[in-house]
Design a protein around this motif. Structure first.
Motif, short mmCIF file in Angstrom:
data_model
loop_
_atom_site.label_atom_id
_atom_site.label_comp_id
_atom_site.label_asym_id
_atom_site.label_seq_id
_atom_site.Cartn_x
_atom_site.Cartn_y
_atom_site.Cartn_z
N SER A 138 0.80 -1.23 0.00
CA SER A 138 0.00 0.00 0.00
C SER A 138 0.83 1.28 0.00
N PRO A 139 1.88 1.40 0.84
CA PRO A 139 2.67 2.65 0.82
C PRO A 139 3.30 2.94 -0.54
N ILE A 140 3.54 1.91 -1.33
CA ILE A 140 4.20 2.11 -2.62
C ILE A 140 3.31 2.94 -3.55
N TRP A 141 2.05 2.49 -3.71
CA TRP A 141 1.20 3.24 -4.64
C TRP A 141 0.73 4.57 -4.04
N ILE A 142 0.69 4.65 -2.71
CA ILE A 142 0.34 5.93 -2.07
C ILE A 142 1.41 6.98 -2.35
N VAL A 143 2.70 6.57 -2.22
CA VAL A 143 3.81 7.49 -2.53
C VAL A 143 3.75 7.93 -3.99
N GLY A 144 3.42 7.00 -4.88
CA GLY A 144 3.29 7.35 -6.29
C GLY A 144 2.23 8.41 -6.53
N LEU A 145 1.09 8.25 -5.90
CA LEU A 145 0.03 9.23 -6.06
C LEU A 145 0.41 10.59 -5.47
N VAL A 146 1.05 10.58 -4.30
CA VAL A 146 1.45 11.83 -3.66
C VAL A 146 2.47 12.58 -4.52
N GLY A 147 3.45 11.84 -5.09
CA GLY A 147 4.44 12.48 -5.95
C GLY A 147 3.80 13.14 -7.16
N GLY A 148 2.89 12.44 -7.83
CA GLY A 148 2.20 13.02 -8.98
C GLY A 148 1.37 14.22 -8.60
N TYR A 149 0.73 14.17 -7.45
CA TYR A 149 -0.09 15.29 -6.98
C TYR A 149 0.77 16.54 -6.74
N LEU A 150 1.93 16.36 -6.10
CA LEU A 150 2.80 17.50 -5.82
C LEU A 150 3.33 18.13 -7.11
N VAL A 151 3.62 17.30 -8.10
CA VAL A 151 4.08 17.83 -9.39
C VAL A 151 3.00 18.66 -10.04
N ARG A 152 1.77 18.18 -10.02
CA ARG A 152 0.65 18.92 -10.61
C ARG A 152 0.42 20.24 -9.89
N ARG A 153 0.73 20.27 -8.61
CA ARG A 153 0.58 21.52 -7.84
C ARG A 153 1.77 22.46 -8.05
N GLY A 154 2.79 22.02 -8.80
CA GLY A 154 3.97 22.84 -9.05
C GLY A 154 4.98 22.84 -7.93
N GLN A 155 4.83 21.95 -6.97
CA GLN A 155 5.75 21.88 -5.84
C GLN A 155 6.84 20.86 -6.16
N MET A 156 7.74 21.25 -7.08
CA MET A 156 8.75 20.32 -7.59
C MET A 156 9.74 19.92 -6.51
N ARG A 157 10.16 20.87 -5.68
CA ARG A 157 11.14 20.54 -4.65
C ARG A 157 10.57 19.54 -3.67
#
Length: 404
Positions: free
Chosen positions: A49-68
């Motif tokens: 479960s943590p694997i796909w959760i991290v994947g979703l969180v990373g994509g969400y942050l990129v879409r929000r423009g929070q690259m760092r």
């Protein structure tokens, strides 16, 4: 321009890497979750479960423009996932070695891209942490069995996928770094060529090569040189009768042809000051024919301005010793200093429109090659006593009689 391009390329690369990792983790995590769910291995489901959760969180942050934030979350989460899998899910056996720790190698290199703008201690520290973890797991069989170990046939297949994937990603990272090196080398090559071209256009070739090789200022004394000043007669009236654009266009055309004559004559252009044009001969390399070449060039200048009805020149030439070099820190130019420079300027200002006027030294050096008209008993500003100046005539031969 180059730096902005490199920064934009880096941002695009980090964005693509994070999105790629996010997508891979999401797909892998969901696959592991449902695969173990269907096999009734509930504890493995929770681990996935943590694997796909991290994947979703990373994509969400990129879409929000929070690259760092996305880069930091992705990099440290990947380390934690690989460490946990190596410790709790990839227990080595005599037949099947542990391979999950190999994923730390491409992660170490990838972190150098993602953490490029972070502090050096974080970037280097994480790199060493990844490599140290590889060494730790490669030299120990330590593992904790919490019920996540896979049966041997599945274990072999998963280890093959992990090791092949790790090497594939490492190969991709190396291609990225190699392409970066190639791109930077190309930019440096282009920038160096542009810089050399710029310096070569600003300075004589010998001086340009010296500056490029030693990169420091200098000033040297030269003997037996000639300096020419040329000034457009009635330039102030021209500025009143012409638009600035037209006047600048005419000056550009005139000076461009002068520049060509300078190159063809083997002389050295010093500078232009408004409507004045300054040339030297006998520098930066000695030239026994410096005075003859300068007068011949001056006569060519008069021929050039005949193409421009509104332009007439007054030219003065002086010969002697001077100091030439490049000094200062900013806006460097190759310039000349000395009494002969001041004298050439005074002779030009005392000259006649459409004529070339020279000093006594220049006359003595060239009287066998050109015909002159003497102007005797003249007072030159900054010089004591009276002096003779000489107007160059078009005919070759001896000194012409009379004075103007």
């Amino acid at each position: 321009m180059v730096l902005r391009d490199l920064e934009a390329t880096h941002d695009r690369r980090v964005r693509l890497l994070i999105l790629g990792c996010s997508a891979a983790l999401t797909v892998l995590g969901l696959f592991v979750f449902f695969a173990f769910l269907m096999g009734g291995r509930w504890i493995n489901c929770l681990f996935g479960s943590p694997i796909w959760i991290v994947g979703l969180v990373g994509g969400y942050l990129v879409r929000r423009g929070q690259m760092r934030a996305a880069a930091l979350v992705m990099i440290f989460s990947l380390y934690a996932i690989f460490f946990a899998i190596a410790l709790f899910g990839d227990g080595p056996t005599p037949e099947i070695p542990r391979v999950t720790h190999l994923c730390m190698i491409p992660l170490a290199f990838g972190s150098y891209i993602g953490l490029k703008r972070e502090k050096a201690w974080l970037r280097n520290g994480f790199f060493l942490l990844c490599l140290g973890t590889v060494v730790l797991f490669a030299n120990t069989n330590f593992a904790i069995d919490v019920g996540l170990f896979l049966p041997d046939p599945l274990h072999k297949f998963v280890d093959f996928i992990i090791s092949a994937g790790a090497m594939g990603v490492l190969y991709f990272m190396l291609l990225v770094y190699i392409s970066d090196v190639g791109r930077i080398e190309h930019y440096l090559h282009v920038a160096n060529n542009q810089f050399v071209s710029l310096v070569s256009g600003m300075f004589p070739q010998v001086i340009a090569e010296r500056l490029l090789a030693k990169q420091h200022t200098f000033a040297e004394r030269h003997s037996n040189c000639s300096v020419l000043f040329a000034d457009i007669v009635g330039f102030t009236n021209l500025t009143e009768r012409m638009s600035p654009e037209k006047l600048v266009g005419i000056l550009s055309d005139v000076f461009l042809q002068f520049d060509r004559c300078v190159e063809e004559s083997g002389l050295t252009k010093i500078k232009t000051i408004g409507d004045a044009y300054m040339v030297a001969s006998g520098i930066p390399e000695p030239d026994p024919g410096h005075a003859e070449k300068m007068i011949a060039f001056a006569l060519r200048m008069l021929d050039v301005v005949k193409q421009f009805p509104d332009i007439d020149l007054r030219i003065g030439i002086a010969s002697g010793d001077l100091v030439a070099g490049v000094i200062g820190q900013s806006r460097r130019v190759y310039d000349v200093w000395g009494d002969v420079v001041n004298l050439a300027s005074r002779i030009e200002s005392m000259g006649t429109a459409g004529r070339v006027q020279v000093c006594e030294t220049t006359y003595a050096l060239t009287k066998q090659d050109f015909n002159f008209t003497e102007r005797s008993g003249l007072t030159i500003k900054g010089k004591s006593g009276t002096h003779n100046l000489y107007l160059v005539n078009r005919e070759f031969g001896s000194l012409g009689p009379g004075a103007v």
